[in-house]
Design a protein around this motif. Structure first.
Motif, PDB file in Angstrom:
ATOM      1  N   THR A 174       8.259   1.919  11.963  1.00 49.97           N
ATOM      2  CA  THR A 174       7.395   3.066  12.284  1.00 49.97           C
ATOM      3  C   THR A 174       6.329   3.343  11.223  1.00 49.97           C
ATOM      4  OG1 THR A 174       9.088   4.530  11.348  1.00 49.97           O
ATOM      5  CG2 THR A 174       9.112   4.184  13.744  1.00 49.97           C
ATOM      6  N   ASN A 175       6.696   3.317   9.955  1.00 54.39           N
ATOM      7  CA  ASN A 175       5.742   3.646   8.874  1.00 54.39           C
ATOM      8  C   ASN A 175       5.105   2.366   8.332  1.00 54.39           C
ATOM      9  OD1 ASN A 175       6.685   6.298   9.182  1.00 54.39           O
ATOM     10  ND2 ASN A 175       8.295   5.957   7.672  1.00 54.39           N
ATOM     11  N   ARG A 176       4.326   1.687   9.172  1.00 59.76           N
ATOM     12  CA  ARG A 176       3.910   0.322   8.852  1.00 59.76           C
ATOM     13  C   ARG A 176       2.625   0.228   8.036  1.00 59.76           C
ATOM     14  NH1 ARG A 176       2.803  -2.645  13.568  1.00 59.76           N
ATOM     15  NH2 ARG A 176       2.655  -0.751  14.819  1.00 59.76           N
ATOM     16  N   SER A 177       1.951   1.330   7.816  1.00 63.52           N
ATOM     17  CA  SER A 177       0.736   1.322   6.996  1.00 63.52           C
ATOM     18  C   SER A 177       1.043   1.917   5.628  1.00 63.52           C
ATOM     19  CB  SER A 177      -0.378   2.132   7.676  1.00 63.52           C
ATOM     20  OG  SER A 177      -0.757   1.528   8.896  1.00 63.52           O
ATOM     21  N   LYS A 178       0.444   1.338   4.578  1.00 68.85           N
ATOM     22  CA  LYS A 178       0.712   1.781   3.215  1.00 68.85           C
ATOM     23  C   LYS A 178      -0.597   1.838   2.430  1.00 68.85           C
ATOM     24  CE  LYS A 178       5.255   2.032   3.370  1.00 68.85           C
ATOM     25  NZ  LYS A 178       5.364   2.136   4.841  1.00 68.85           N
ATOM     26  N   SER A 179      -0.803   2.941   1.728  1.00 68.02           N
ATOM     27  CA  SER A 179      -2.038   3.092   0.952  1.00 68.02           C
ATOM     28  C   SER A 179      -2.108   2.095  -0.204  1.00 68.02           C
ATOM     29  CB  SER A 179      -2.150   4.522   0.410  1.00 68.02           C
ATOM     30  OG  SER A 179      -1.048   4.814  -0.444  1.00 68.02           O
ATOM     31  N   ASP A 180      -0.959   1.624  -0.678  1.00 68.08           N
ATOM     32  CA  ASP A 180      -0.938   0.682  -1.794  1.00 68.08           C
ATOM     33  C   ASP A 180      -0.589  -0.733  -1.322  1.00 68.08           C
ATOM     34  OD1 ASP A 180       1.683   1.354  -1.154  1.00 68.08           O
ATOM     35  OD2 ASP A 180       2.410   1.148  -3.227  1.00 68.08           O
ATOM     36  N   SER A 181      -0.966  -1.067  -0.096  1.00 69.73           N
ATOM     37  CA  SER A 181      -0.644  -2.376   0.466  1.00 69.73           C
ATOM     38  C   SER A 181      -1.283  -3.502  -0.348  1.00 69.73           C
ATOM     39  CB  SER A 181      -1.130  -2.455   1.917  1.00 69.73           C
ATOM     40  OG  SER A 181      -0.970  -3.761   2.427  1.00 69.73           O
ATOM     41  N   SER A 231       1.307   2.141 -13.569  1.00 65.56           N
ATOM     42  CA  SER A 231       0.039   2.879 -13.618  1.00 65.56           C
ATOM     43  C   SER A 231      -1.168   2.004 -13.269  1.00 65.56           C
ATOM     44  CB  SER A 231      -0.168   3.477 -15.016  1.00 65.56           C
ATOM     45  OG  SER A 231      -0.291   2.464 -16.001  1.00 65.56           O
ATOM     46  N   VAL A 232      -0.930   0.817 -12.729  1.00 61.02           N
ATOM     47  CA  VAL A 232      -2.031  -0.056 -12.316  1.00 61.02           C
ATOM     48  C   VAL A 232      -2.887   0.653 -11.264  1.00 61.02           C
ATOM     49  CG1 VAL A 232      -2.547  -2.144 -10.968  1.00 61.02           C
ATOM     50  CG2 VAL A 232      -0.951  -2.249 -12.903  1.00 61.02           C
ATOM     51  N   ASN A 233      -4.197   0.548 -11.407  1.00 62.09           N
ATOM     52  CA  ASN A 233      -5.125   1.094 -10.418  1.00 62.09           C
ATOM     53  C   ASN A 233      -5.035   0.232  -9.161  1.00 62.09           C
ATOM     54  OD1 ASN A 233      -7.451   1.594  -8.819  1.00 62.09           O
ATOM     55  ND2 ASN A 233      -8.551   2.374 -10.603  1.00 62.09           N
ATOM     56  N   VAL A 234      -4.359   0.754  -8.138  1.00 64.87           N
ATOM     57  CA  VAL A 234      -4.099  -0.044  -6.941  1.00 64.87           C
ATOM     58  C   VAL A 234      -5.395  -0.383  -6.214  1.00 64.87           C
ATOM     59  CG1 VAL A 234      -2.951  -0.069  -4.692  1.00 64.87           C
ATOM     60  CG2 VAL A 234      -1.756   0.847  -6.684  1.00 64.87           C
ATOM     61  N   THR A 235      -6.367   0.505  -6.239  1.00 66.35           N
ATOM     62  CA  THR A 235      -7.653   0.218  -5.606  1.00 66.35           C
ATOM     63  C   THR A 235      -8.317  -0.992  -6.266  1.00 66.35           C
ATOM     64  OG1 THR A 235      -7.948   2.552  -5.038  1.00 66.35           O
ATOM     65  CG2 THR A 235      -9.912   1.152  -4.996  1.00 66.35           C
ATOM     66  N   LEU A 236      -8.260  -1.048  -7.602  1.00 67.31           N
ATOM     67  CA  LEU A 236      -8.799  -2.200  -8.316  1.00 67.31           C
ATOM     68  C   LEU A 236      -8.009  -3.459  -7.985  1.00 67.31           C
ATOM     69  CD1 LEU A 236     -10.638  -3.511 -10.437  1.00 67.31           C
ATOM     70  CD2 LEU A 236      -9.044  -2.686 -12.207  1.00 67.31           C
ATOM     71  N   LEU A 237      -6.689  -3.345  -7.951  1.00 63.71           N
ATOM     72  CA  LEU A 237      -5.843  -4.483  -7.600  1.00 63.71           C
ATOM     73  C   LEU A 237      -6.181  -4.995  -6.211  1.00 63.71           C
ATOM     74  CD1 LEU A 237      -3.413  -6.387  -8.005  1.00 63.71           C
ATOM     75  CD2 LEU A 237      -1.927  -4.495  -7.256  1.00 63.71           C
ATOM     76  N   GLN A 238      -6.286  -4.091  -5.252  1.00 64.25           N
ATOM     77  CA  GLN A 238      -6.618  -4.493  -3.887  1.00 64.25           C
ATOM     78  C   GLN A 238      -7.985  -5.158  -3.824  1.00 64.25           C
ATOM     79  OE1 GLN A 238      -6.111  -0.576  -2.203  1.00 64.25           O
ATOM     80  NE2 GLN A 238      -4.150  -1.117  -1.235  1.00 64.25           N
ATOM     81  N   SER A 239      -8.945  -4.631  -4.576  1.00 66.49           N
ATOM     82  CA  SER A 239     -10.290  -5.215  -4.591  1.00 66.49           C
ATOM     83  C   SER A 239     -10.244  -6.653  -5.085  1.00 66.49           C
ATOM     84  CB  SER A 239     -11.213  -4.364  -5.463  1.00 66.49           C
ATOM     85  OG  SER A 239     -12.489  -4.963  -5.584  1.00 66.49           O
ATOM     86  N   GLN A 240      -9.493  -6.895  -6.160  1.00 67.36           N
ATOM     87  CA  GLN A 240      -9.387  -8.255  -6.677  1.00 67.36           C
ATOM     88  C   GLN A 240      -8.688  -9.180  -5.686  1.00 67.36           C
ATOM     89  OE1 GLN A 240      -8.159  -8.823 -10.708  1.00 67.36           O
ATOM     90  NE2 GLN A 240      -9.362  -7.116 -11.505  1.00 67.36           N
ATOM     91  N   LEU A 241      -7.653  -8.668  -5.024  1.00 63.75           N
ATOM     92  CA  LEU A 241      -6.956  -9.481  -4.028  1.00 63.75           C
ATOM     93  C   LEU A 241      -7.876  -9.813  -2.854  1.00 63.75           C
ATOM     94  CD1 LEU A 241      -3.467  -7.722  -4.025  1.00 63.75           C
ATOM     95  CD2 LEU A 241      -4.015  -9.979  -4.954  1.00 63.75           C
ATOM     96  N   HIS A 242      -8.679  -8.834  -2.425  1.00 65.30           N
ATOM     97  CA  HIS A 242      -9.614  -9.090  -1.329  1.00 65.30           C
ATOM     98  C   HIS A 242     -10.604 -10.182  -1.719  1.00 65.30           C
ATOM     99  CE1 HIS A 242      -8.878  -4.690   0.156  1.00 65.30           C
ATOM    100  NE2 HIS A 242      -7.889  -5.505   0.487  1.00 65.30           N
ATOM    101  N   THR A 243     -11.078 -10.135  -2.959  1.00 63.62           N
ATOM    102  CA  THR A 243     -12.002 -11.168  -3.446  1.00 63.62           C
ATOM    103  C   THR A 243     -11.341 -12.538  -3.419  1.00 63.62           C
ATOM    104  OG1 THR A 243     -13.095  -9.557  -4.891  1.00 63.62           O
ATOM    105  CG2 THR A 243     -13.410 -11.880  -5.423  1.00 63.62           C
ATOM    106  N   GLN A 244     -10.028 -12.570  -3.589  1.00 60.61           N
ATOM    107  CA  GLN A 244      -9.277 -13.827  -3.587  1.00 60.61           C
ATOM    108  C   GLN A 244      -8.815 -14.242  -2.191  1.00 60.61           C
ATOM    109  OE1 GLN A 244      -6.136 -13.100  -6.450  1.00 60.61           O
ATOM    110  NE2 GLN A 244      -7.602 -12.427  -7.997  1.00 60.61           N
ATOM    111  N   GLY A 245      -9.284 -13.516  -1.178  1.00 55.19           N
ATOM    112  CA  GLY A 245      -8.986 -13.897   0.197  1.00 55.19           C
ATOM    113  C   GLY A 245      -7.689 -13.373   0.757  1.00 55.19           C
ATOM    114  N   VAL A 246      -7.113 -12.360   0.120  1.00 53.92           N
ATOM    115  CA  VAL A 246      -5.863 -11.779   0.599  1.00 53.92           C
ATOM    116  C   VAL A 246      -6.168 -10.624   1.552  1.00 53.92           C
ATOM    117  CG1 VAL A 246      -3.725 -10.597  -0.052  1.00 53.92           C
ATOM    118  CG2 VAL A 246      -4.652 -12.414  -1.508  1.00 53.92           C
TER     119      VAL A 246
END
Length: 587
Positions: free
Chosen positions: A453-460, A566-581
């Motif tokens: 049910t709770n399948r979306s996550k802000s820190d995915s 305390s990792v900035n998840v938005t920054l982490l996600q941005s880097q992952l997106h750049t890497q094709g994730v």
């Protein structure tokens, strides 16, 4: 010697798949180039850490901070940017991702991969050639492109992992297990101490082992077994109905078979008794918690091709009386019996298979996994051998026992091990399929609800698509004297009419509690319930989580974050997106 060992020749790298590969890896180096650079010194390598390549596990007399990994002049091999523990597929990807991220950040410290075996890839190079689950991009996609898809033989997979590691100039310590960790007062892990007495230090650590061995030694909270259905409000948690109320492919399928011996006691291969009869375990109340662990097995690469055929040997110990339950099955079922009732094979290459458990009394050694998670290394070696003997015993029984229909015996006899696979382990897989072991208990725990049910996550940090899944936990003698299996979760969604769709994997599943360890990420023994672990324990998901952990670890190692929490998840996600994730679900 103290020097690195080259991963392989250019020729072997080109043979990584069945067609020529010119795809560039990581930093624009081809697969052939990746292997050529293995063992070469990396420009700018920090003092105190060896150059990229393979090394033996350091000992108490092999510590140092000079360029030689064998110098005894200091307390630990230091100056690694990140240390990854576990040579699983997720561990290799975590280390490769950390290496790439460190280079991009200008950090020249090498990345260390501490591997308990001398093979890279875990189950992916250990027989699981027919991969369930779909990767959500990134290095996992690179792997599947290089290996030629989602069906591949184990040797090919290992060569791809070797090349990925070589391209990233990883420092790999082989046959190296963790004995202890050193920590500061706030829980920070400062070094990993090996069972051979060596010591390796870094600012950040990643535990990518299936068992969570580094995590456990760092005193991170974890659990083993199954929670009750009340712990997280999961209706299918804990002890399940016997038989299950949904169609479960891996469950007992032979009907009512008498499980009582001539002495009035339960037959061998029965773990629990419904009414309770020590020394066997009690079945337990419906929905109750227990420490029972779902069954393990070997994923086997078999062949019927006589030109690449190695005989399946008999087990080191074989007692025909231990197989009386299967003898009763063969005698009762007879004409309808087939090899698929015991193991199910998928073709992964011409005349090569990935064979998995086929059902009750198949290659899953039900009950044999219970002690594995917290066992010592020597105890695990014994359990590994028990599983091997069980599997070889099954094959020997199917080939030789008079109760087996000739058609089944003849078909079993046609199968052999692949003579060109697992050359250093007698053509037998080097990895036991540890489906589940320790599970971390973090501040966030992934449960059935996060899958359904709770399948979306802000820190995915990745997307998964697999169903709730789990193999048998115990074989039970019921009150009427017949046998059944308990614990199978496979098929729950489809049989229950639940369309699950895909789901997002949160960064939080990899994090210890904030008050425990601030510089450790966990990529396999993640923070989940037993039911919640099923959709996460797919190798493509382990690889995706490994990539996120590698990138996050470098953010901490380079000062972009103080702790993994305390990792900035938005920054982490941005880097992952750049890497094709891909981090957002589609359905």
């Amino acid at each position: 010697g103290s020097g690195p060992v080259a991963v392989g020749s250019v020729a072997s790298a080109i043979k990584v798949v069945d067609h020529n590969i010119t795809m560039a890896l990581g930093w624009g180096r081809t697969l052939a180039t990746a292997v050529m650079v293995a063992g070469a010194s990396t420009t700018g390598t920090s003092a105190g850490a060896p150059a990229g390549g393979r090394y033996p596990c350091p000992t108490a007399l092999q510590r140092g901070t000079s360029h030689s990994p064998l110098s005894p002049r200091a307390t630990a091999l230091s100056d690694f940017g990140v240390i990854v523990y576990g040579g699983t597929a997720g561990g290799v990807v975590a280390a490769v991702a950390a290496s790439r991220a460190a280079r991009a950040a200008g950090d020249t410290r090498p990345i260390a991969l501490v591997n308990p075996t001398n093979h890279l890839g875990g189950m992916v190079s250990g027989g699981l050639g027919k991969t369930d689950g779909v990767a959500s991009g990134g290095i996992a996609d690179e792997f599947f492109q290089l290996v030629g898809g989602h069906s591949f033989p184990p040797g090919r997979a290992e060569r791809v992992f070797d090349a990925l590691a070589a391209n990233a100039s990883l420092v790999i310590f082989s046959n190296c297990t963790v004995n202890a960790v050193r920590k500061t007062g706030d829980g920070t892990v400062t070094s990993l101490v090996t069972t051979s007495g060596g010591e390796l230090s870094a600012p950040v650590f990643i535990d990518a082992s299936y068992e969570g061995d580094l995590m456990a030694r760092a005193a991170v909270s974890y659990t083993v077994g199954r929670e009750s259905n009340e712990t997280y409000g999961e209706p299918i948690a804990g002890r399940l109905p016997v038989p299950p109320t949904w169609n479960c492919a891996c469950n007992w399928k032979f009907g009512k078979i008498n499980g009582v011996g001539s002495d009035g006691k339960p037959l061998p291969m029965i773990d629990s008794v419904e009414n309770g009869a020590p020394p066997l375990a009690p079945l337990g109340p419906l929905g109750s918690n227990d420490s029972k662990v779902q069954a393990y097995n070997f994923r086997l690469c078999l062949t019927t091709d006589q030109s690449n055929w190695a005989e399946i040997p008999p087990p080191s110990q074989y007692d025909p009386t231990q197989w009386e339950l299967l003898r009763r099955v063969a005698t009762t079922v007879k004409g309808s019996l087939g090899l698929a009732d015991f193991f199910s094979c998928s073709i992964v290459a011409p005349n090569k298979t990935d064979c998995n458990n086929g059902g009750g009394l198949g290659t899953d050694m039900v009950g044999g996994s219970w002690r594995w998670p917290d066992a010592t290394y020597s105890q695990r070696a014994a359990i590994f051998q028990q599983h091997k003997d069980y599997t070889l015993g099954l094959f020997h029984f199917l080939k030789t026992d008079p109760s087996v229909p000739p058609s089944v015996a003849n078909e079993m006899a046609r199968h052999g091990l692949c003579a060109d696979e697992y050359l250093d382990t007698g053509n037998w897989p080097h990895q036991l399929y540890v489906r589940e072991a320790r599970r971390m208990v973090g501040d966030f725990v992934f449960t059935m609800h996060d899958r359904v049910t709770n399948r979306s996550k802000s820190d995915s940090i990745a997307v998964g698509d697999y169903n709730i899944d789990g193999h048998m936990a115990q074989r039970v003698l019921l009150a009427d004297g017949t046998v059944s299996d308990e614990g199978c979760l496979s098929g729950w969604g489809a049989s229950s009419g639940v369309h699950l769709g895909d789901f997002e994997i949160p960064y939080r599943v990899m994090l210890p509690q904030r008050t425990q360890v601030p510089n450790l990420l966990v990529t396999a023994a993640v923070s989940s319930s037993h039911v919640g672990s099923g959709p996460l324990r797919l190798e493509p998901q382990y690889m995706n989580m490994g990539q996120a952990a590698g990138v996050a670890a470098v953010l901490v190692a380079t000062g972009a974050a103080n702790t993994v929490q305390s990792v900035n998840v938005t920054l982490l996600q941005s880097q992952l997106h750049t890497q094709g994730v891909r981090t957002q679900r589609e359905s």
